[in-house]
Scaffold this motif. Structure first.
Motif, PDB file in Angstrom:
ATOM      1  N   THR A   2     -10.531  -2.342  -4.150  1.00  0.00           N
ATOM      2  CA  THR A   2     -10.939  -0.863  -3.581  1.00  0.00           C
ATOM      3  C   THR A   2      -9.945  -0.270  -2.771  1.00  0.00           C
ATOM      4  O   THR A   2      -9.479   0.967  -3.097  1.00  0.00           O
ATOM      5  CB  THR A   2     -12.154  -0.891  -2.777  1.00  0.00           C
ATOM      6  N   LEU A   3      -9.242  -1.066  -2.033  1.00  0.00           N
ATOM      7  CA  LEU A   3      -8.317  -0.704  -1.321  1.00  0.00           C
ATOM      8  C   LEU A   3      -6.811  -0.283  -1.815  1.00  0.00           C
ATOM      9  O   LEU A   3      -6.122   0.607  -1.622  1.00  0.00           O
ATOM     10  CB  LEU A   3      -7.981  -1.396  -0.072  1.00  0.00           C
ATOM     11  N   GLN A   4      -6.618  -1.205  -2.865  1.00  0.00           N
ATOM     12  CA  GLN A   4      -5.536  -0.917  -3.844  1.00  0.00           C
ATOM     13  C   GLN A   4      -5.631   0.335  -4.657  1.00  0.00           C
ATOM     14  O   GLN A   4      -4.733   1.282  -4.698  1.00  0.00           O
ATOM     15  CB  GLN A   4      -5.542  -2.166  -4.995  1.00  0.00           C
ATOM     16  N   LEU A   5      -6.886   0.904  -4.942  1.00  0.00           N
ATOM     17  CA  LEU A   5      -7.015   1.987  -5.761  1.00  0.00           C
ATOM     18  C   LEU A   5      -6.971   3.076  -4.710  1.00  0.00           C
ATOM     19  O   LEU A   5      -6.563   4.294  -5.235  1.00  0.00           O
ATOM     20  CB  LEU A   5      -8.396   2.047  -6.224  1.00  0.00           C
ATOM     21  N   GLN A 101     -16.039   2.214  -1.790  1.00  0.00           N
ATOM     22  CA  GLN A 101     -15.468   1.564  -0.721  1.00  0.00           C
ATOM     23  C   GLN A 101     -16.288   1.224   0.664  1.00  0.00           C
ATOM     24  O   GLN A 101     -16.295   0.160   1.195  1.00  0.00           O
ATOM     25  CB  GLN A 101     -14.227   2.369  -0.079  1.00  0.00           C
ATOM     26  N   PRO A 102     -17.214   2.174   1.059  1.00  0.00           N
ATOM     27  CA  PRO A 102     -18.152   1.660   2.125  1.00  0.00           C
ATOM     28  C   PRO A 102     -18.952   0.358   1.904  1.00  0.00           C
ATOM     29  O   PRO A 102     -19.254  -0.277   2.627  1.00  0.00           O
ATOM     30  CB  PRO A 102     -19.122   3.023   2.447  1.00  0.00           C
ATOM     31  N   ILE A 127     -12.199 -13.486   7.767  1.00  0.00           N
ATOM     32  CA  ILE A 127     -11.343 -13.710   6.694  1.00  0.00           C
ATOM     33  C   ILE A 127     -11.731 -12.770   5.544  1.00  0.00           C
ATOM     34  O   ILE A 127     -11.119 -12.121   4.679  1.00  0.00           O
ATOM     35  CB  ILE A 127     -11.984 -15.360   6.359  1.00  0.00           C
ATOM     36  N   ALA A 128     -13.026 -12.279   5.497  1.00  0.00           N
ATOM     37  CA  ALA A 128     -13.527 -11.359   4.625  1.00  0.00           C
ATOM     38  C   ALA A 128     -12.803 -10.235   4.806  1.00  0.00           C
ATOM     39  O   ALA A 128     -12.579  -9.359   4.130  1.00  0.00           O
ATOM     40  CB  ALA A 128     -15.032 -11.421   4.526  1.00  0.00           C
ATOM     41  N   SER A 129     -12.876  -9.874   6.014  1.00  0.00           N
ATOM     42  CA  SER A 129     -12.250  -8.276   6.458  1.00  0.00           C
ATOM     43  C   SER A 129     -10.964  -8.245   6.042  1.00  0.00           C
ATOM     44  O   SER A 129     -10.271  -7.252   5.860  1.00  0.00           O
ATOM     45  CB  SER A 129     -12.512  -8.261   7.854  1.00  0.00           C
ATOM     46  N   MET A 130      -9.915  -9.449   6.148  1.00  0.00           N
ATOM     47  CA  MET A 130      -8.687  -9.418   5.736  1.00  0.00           C
ATOM     48  C   MET A 130      -8.381  -9.146   4.305  1.00  0.00           C
ATOM     49  O   MET A 130      -7.319  -8.706   4.056  1.00  0.00           O
ATOM     50  CB  MET A 130      -8.083 -10.937   6.137  1.00  0.00           C
ATOM     51  N   SER A 131      -9.305  -9.173   3.484  1.00  0.00           N
ATOM     52  CA  SER A 131      -9.005  -8.730   2.050  1.00  0.00           C
ATOM     53  C   SER A 131      -8.734  -7.377   1.949  1.00  0.00           C
ATOM     54  O   SER A 131      -8.222  -6.727   0.881  1.00  0.00           O
ATOM     55  CB  SER A 131     -10.304  -8.944   1.149  1.00  0.00           C
ATOM     56  N   ASN A 132      -9.285  -6.305   2.684  1.00  0.00           N
ATOM     57  CA  ASN A 132      -9.047  -5.020   2.829  1.00  0.00           C
ATOM     58  C   ASN A 132      -7.643  -4.698   3.117  1.00  0.00           C
ATOM     59  O   ASN A 132      -6.987  -3.910   2.247  1.00  0.00           O
ATOM     60  CB  ASN A 132     -10.004  -4.307   3.794  1.00  0.00           C
ATOM     61  N   PRO A 133      -7.185  -5.194   4.273  1.00  0.00           N
ATOM     62  CA  PRO A 133      -5.619  -4.910   4.417  1.00  0.00           C
ATOM     63  C   PRO A 133      -4.768  -5.431   3.458  1.00  0.00           C
ATOM     64  O   PRO A 133      -3.747  -5.308   3.155  1.00  0.00           O
ATOM     65  CB  PRO A 133      -5.308  -5.389   5.968  1.00  0.00           C
ATOM     66  N   LEU A 134      -5.282  -6.691   2.877  1.00  0.00           N
ATOM     67  CA  LEU A 134      -4.331  -7.225   1.667  1.00  0.00           C
ATOM     68  C   LEU A 134      -4.347  -6.282   0.443  1.00  0.00           C
ATOM     69  O   LEU A 134      -3.222  -6.292  -0.242  1.00  0.00           O
ATOM     70  CB  LEU A 134      -5.363  -8.444   1.302  1.00  0.00           C
ATOM     71  N   GLY A 135      -5.522  -5.393   0.227  1.00  0.00           N
ATOM     72  CA  GLY A 135      -5.258  -4.568  -0.958  1.00  0.00           C
ATOM     73  C   GLY A 135      -4.103  -3.450  -0.578  1.00  0.00           C
ATOM     74  O   GLY A 135      -3.530  -2.950  -1.277  1.00  0.00           O
ATOM     75  N   ILE A 136      -4.327  -3.108   0.801  1.00  0.00           N
ATOM     76  CA  ILE A 136      -3.128  -2.091   0.876  1.00  0.00           C
ATOM     77  C   ILE A 136      -1.815  -2.568   1.046  1.00  0.00           C
ATOM     78  O   ILE A 136      -1.003  -1.818   0.295  1.00  0.00           O
ATOM     79  CB  ILE A 136      -3.522  -1.698   2.639  1.00  0.00           C
ATOM     80  N   GLY A 255      -0.769  -7.032  10.530  1.00  0.00           N
ATOM     81  CA  GLY A 255      -1.918  -6.931  11.088  1.00  0.00           C
ATOM     82  C   GLY A 255      -2.968  -7.984  10.452  1.00  0.00           C
ATOM     83  O   GLY A 255      -3.872  -8.371  11.118  1.00  0.00           O
ATOM     84  N   LEU A 256      -2.569  -8.454   9.391  1.00  0.00           N
ATOM     85  CA  LEU A 256      -3.176  -9.592   8.870  1.00  0.00           C
ATOM     86  C   LEU A 256      -2.973 -10.692   9.663  1.00  0.00           C
ATOM     87  O   LEU A 256      -4.210 -11.441  10.034  1.00  0.00           O
ATOM     88  CB  LEU A 256      -2.838  -9.920   7.389  1.00  0.00           C
TER      89      LEU A 256
END
Length: 298
Positions: A2-5, A101-102, A127-136, A255-256
């Motif tokens: 989602t964050l990649q898109l 996204q939400p 750990i789960a929330s880190m997937s969001n900045p990982l997409g960025i 940030g990660l």
């Protein structure tokens, strides 16, 4: 995915504008629409998570994300001869991805509460929330690498559609239960959460929560601004898309790393308030330094 898109076009905004014959402002709307949609749909996403469960929310998010990524691809199909209408396929695709996204961003806290014992929840949520900045991070590195010239925009859209389709298939086939067969803790068994509207009213009357919401909202706004506009800020000063993407990636990597270490620290010490205050002070200091360094005088 989602964050990649979300930030597909931000690191290559100039080339996107040239390829589709649109202004940079219209390119920025492809990112900004995520924020506009997330405000009203965030409430809907919260209701879906509370009422229909984690499984439904994740699968719905995956399907919206996949559908949006496919519609974006229509904008570059030559045989459709869309002309000036191609931008609106991009925009509609981004809107569908923005609806997803939400649902996925709000899921980590629910996942941690239902599937992990009390002493592991902060780490699981981190750990789960880190997937969001990982997409960025991936978007900042991958987009400039895939688009050295504007003619490579179709390749970029195709590459970003692959993880969206894969995630949809995995979510649809792989997620079978909305709660674990055996609750991991007593609090997961006996939920004390209020009904959605009742809980919303209670939160709006809770002064500490309002302060936290404003503070975290400001932090997210600052992070979003840097993520979406960093390429345009730096390229105006003569830097390349690759350099701007690298800076965005470093922004996310730090940030990660900070989130990982801080998650372990607060799990161990339970010093949530102190850690939050220090983090906001450091963010404010970094913003001031960036504003001074990037001013016209420099």
């Amino acid at each position: 995915s989602t964050l990649q898109l979300w930030l597909t076009f931000a690191p290559v905004a100039d080339k996107t504008a040239a390829y589709f014959h649109i202004s940079l402002e219209m390119v920025n709307w492809l990112s900004t629409v995520y924020l506009l949609i997330s405000i009203p749909f965030g409430l809907v996403a919260t209701w879906v998570l509370d009422s229909m469960g984690l499984r439904c929310a994740v699968i719905l998010s995956a399907w919206l994300n996949m559908t949006g990524s496919i519609i974006r691809g229509f904008s570059v199909l030559k045989f459709l001869s869309l002309g000036s209408q191609s931008y609106w396929y991009l925009f509609i695709g981004q809107c569908l991805c923005a609806l997803a996204q939400p649902l996925i961003i709000f899921s980590p806290t629910k996942l941690a509460a239902l599937w992990f014992p009390d002493h592991q929840r902060a780490t699981a949520n981190m750990i789960a929330s880190m997937s969001n900045p990982l997409g960025i991070l991936i978007a900042n590195v991958l987009s400039p690498a895939l688009v050295p010239e504007g003619k490579h925009i179709p390749l970029m859209l195709g590459v970003y559609a692959i993880p969206a389709v894969t995630a949809c298939a995995l979510a649809t086939v792989g997620i079978h239960e909305k709660v674990p067969p055996t609750p991991p803790s007593a609090s997961a068994t006996n939920s004390t959460s209020q009904p959605f509207l009742t809980g919303l009213k209670m939160l709006l009357r809770n002064k500490p929560y309002i302060i936290l919401a404003v503070c975290f909202g400001g932090g997210i706004g600052m992070f979003t601004c840097f993520s979406a506009l960093l390429e345009q800020i730096l390229c105006e000063k003569g830097y390349s898309n690759e350099f701007a993407g690298l800076n965005g990636a470093l922004f996310t990597v730090c940030g990660l790393l900070g989130a990982f270490l801080l998650g372990l620290y607060v799990d161990w010490t339970r010093k949530f308030i102190e850690s939050t205050k220090i983090s906001f002070c450091l963010s404010a200091l970094a913003s001031i330094v960036f504003a001074v360094v990037s001013s016209p005088l420099h």
